[in-house]
Structure formats: structure tokens, C-alpha cells
Design an enzyme around this catalytic site. Structure first.
Site, short mmCIF file in Angstrom:
data_model
loop_
_atom_site.label_atom_id
_atom_site.label_comp_id
_atom_site.label_asym_id
_atom_site.label_seq_id
_atom_site.Cartn_x
_atom_site.Cartn_y
_atom_site.Cartn_z
N HIS A 1 -8.10 -3.62 10.30
CA HIS A 1 -7.58 -3.55 8.94
C HIS A 1 -6.25 -4.28 8.82
O HIS A 1 -5.49 -4.39 9.77
CB HIS A 1 -7.51 -2.10 8.44
CG HIS A 1 -6.30 -1.32 8.89
ND1 HIS A 1 -6.39 -0.04 9.37
CD2 HIS A 1 -4.97 -1.59 8.90
CE1 HIS A 1 -5.19 0.42 9.65
NE2 HIS A 1 -4.32 -0.52 9.38
N ASP B 1 0.83 -1.20 0.00
CA ASP B 1 0.00 0.00 0.00
C ASP B 1 0.86 1.25 0.00
O ASP B 1 2.07 1.21 0.25
CB ASP B 1 -0.95 0.01 1.19
CG ASP B 1 -0.27 -0.39 2.50
OD1 ASP B 1 0.91 -0.03 2.68
OD2 ASP B 1 -0.91 -1.06 3.33
N ASN C 1 -9.05 -1.33 14.15
CA ASN C 1 -10.37 -1.59 13.57
C ASN C 1 -10.37 -2.85 12.71
O ASN C 1 -11.32 -3.11 11.98
CB ASN C 1 -10.85 -0.38 12.76
CG ASN C 1 -9.98 -0.11 11.53
OD1 ASN C 1 -8.90 -0.70 11.38
ND2 ASN C 1 -10.43 0.78 10.68
N GLU D 1 -9.55 -1.45 4.70
CA GLU D 1 -10.36 -0.98 5.81
C GLU D 1 -11.70 -1.73 5.86
O GLU D 1 -12.14 -2.30 4.86
CB GLU D 1 -10.62 0.52 5.66
CG GLU D 1 -9.38 1.40 5.75
CD GLU D 1 -9.02 1.77 7.19
OE1 GLU D 1 -9.22 0.93 8.09
OE2 GLU D 1 -8.51 2.89 7.40
#
Length: 244
Positions: A139, A68, A137, A144
Site C-alpha cells: 500500500h 490520509d 502489502n 490498500e
């Protein structure tokens, strides 16, 4: 899925052992990297550098891939993942050959850049050994939580809690990237081996939810339950809610 629980000061050595095994079995491995706090906080990259200097790791045949990159900043920007990898790992390795493959978040045509990066991954026949962190969260890479997750590389909105913050390199909040290019599920599931590290009591809830809860795109890490070869490295704090 294999779980290993250890003290935080054992994490770097254990991951280096796993990497060493991988490179002995396949010296020309495609190695998937990760950014974030874990590689630095737990000394993971520092241990690789130390072992290479000691002649215990040899990256001469390996290829590096990052999954990424932040959108809207150039590769040489101080906050880019390209810069992060150069400063914390690549420039210190003497046996590394060739440039790493990292998406270009400054590309004029982001859709075309996603396609280009997918082709790079396919030409490499995907990743042999992928290091991953785990977001609070759920990810992984920068995939996400969402109602659905693309198969191929895509542009993702960053959850506000995960946007880079506190940097002197951004003058205003508006300058802080809010989107990334990230790999999709194809690249994750075709990685032949995944090593995920999560440490700290603040990760305990998401570790339990991701690895012993239902598989759902709302917790992207939970999809790793479907992968055939995942090693999860934890400390006692992050493992405290798991039924091991």
C-alpha cells in the site's frame, strides 16, 4: 523511476537534500507528507527540523498536505495523523505558515469530506513533492490492495495487519480504527514528484514485486511504475531482490 541504494543512516540526509532542491526551485511548493514508521525510524523529520534551525530549509512559502487520516477519531486524538504530524514535525518548524491540509476522519458525512478534500487538492493544483512510505502489502498512502482503486479520495478499509495496534490510547480492539480516508489515483498520478522510502530486509519482497513485477491494483505501489517522476530510496536490505 530512479533507484538510490544507501545505508539507513544516509536516508534522512538524502531525502532532505531532495526536499531542499525542491524548495529552492519552487519555494511555494505543495509538500505531500507521510506518517507511519519511516519518517521517525530513519530520522527524516528530525533532519528537516535540524536543517531549518540551521537556515538550510525554509518552509515559509510551502503548503503541507497529508493524504490520509484514520476514521472515527477526532483530529486531537493521540493516534490521529493530525496529532502525529503536529508532534513530530509541524510544531517544531519556525518558518511554517498556515495550517496543514489533512482529511477529517471524524466528519459526520464522510462522502462529503472526501469531496471537500478533493477540492482542496484541485485548488492547490495537486502536490509538487510527495514523500511516501511502502507498506508490506504494497500500500501507498492508505490505498490498500483491491480489485480496483478509486480515482478520487475515498473511504478505505484497513487491512488487519495495518491497523494501529499496541496503543494505550485504545481500550479495546473495537476502538482501533478499521477505516481511513485516503487519496485516490488522481492525486497520486498528478503529484509532480514522488520520493518513496523503503528500508529493511523485510521490505525486499514487496519492493521487487512493486517495482519490477506487473502493474496491478493488488499491489498499489506498482502503479508508480506508470508515474513519470519517482525516486525510490532503499537500503541494501530492501534492494537485495531488485535487478539493478
Amino acid at each position: 523511476m530512479k533507484f538510490e541504494v544507501m545505508t539507513t543512516d544516509q536516508i534522512a540526509a538524502r531525502i532532505a537534500d531532495l526536499l531542499e532542491e525542491q524548495l529552492k526551485q519552487k519555494p511555494d511548493s505543495v509538500l505531500g507528507m507521510t506518517t507511519g514508521s519511516s519518517p521517525i525510524k530513519y530520522g527524516i523529520f528530525q533532519e528537516w527540523i535540524r536543517r531549518e534551525e540551521a537556515g538550510e530549509l525554509d518552509f515559509a512559502g510551502a503548503t503541507f498536505v497529508n493524504p490520509d487520516e484514520l476514521i472515527g477519531i477526532a483530529p486531537d486524538h493521540p493516534e490521529s495523523y493530525y496529532t502525529f504530524m503536529q508532534e513530530h514535525l509541524f510544531q517544531h518548524l519556525r518558518t511554517k505558515r498556515g495550517a496543514a491540509h489533512i482529511p477529517d476522519g471524524s466528519a459526520a458525512d464522510l462522502e462529503q469530506e472526501c469531496k471537500r478534500f478533493d477540492q482542496v487538492l484541485r485548488d492547490l493544483q495537486f502536490v509538487d513533492w510527495q514523500l511516501m512510505g511502502l507498506g508490506l502489502n504494497g500500500h501507498i498512502a492508505f490505498i490498500e490492495p483491491a480489485d480496483s482503486i478509486p480515482v478520487t479520495t475515498y473511504v478505505a478499509d484497513i487491512y488487519e495487519q495495518n491497523r494501529p495496534s499496541g496503543s494505550v490510547h485504545f481500550s479495546t480492539p473495537e476502538e482501533v480504527p478499521s477505516r481511513t480516508i485516503t487519496i485516490g489515483l488522481e492525486a497520486v498520478m498528478k503529484s509532480r514528484s514522488i520520493v518513496l522510502v523503503a528500508a529493511g530486509a523485510n521490505k525486499a519482497d514487496i519492493v521487487a514485486e512493486a517495482f519490477q513485477g506487473p502493474v496491478t491494483t493488488r499491489v498499489p505501489a506498482s502503479l508508480l511504475q506508470l508515474h513519470p517522476n519517482v525516486t525510490v530510496i532503499l537500503d541494501e536490505g530492501s534492494a537485495k531482490r531488485l535487478a539493478l
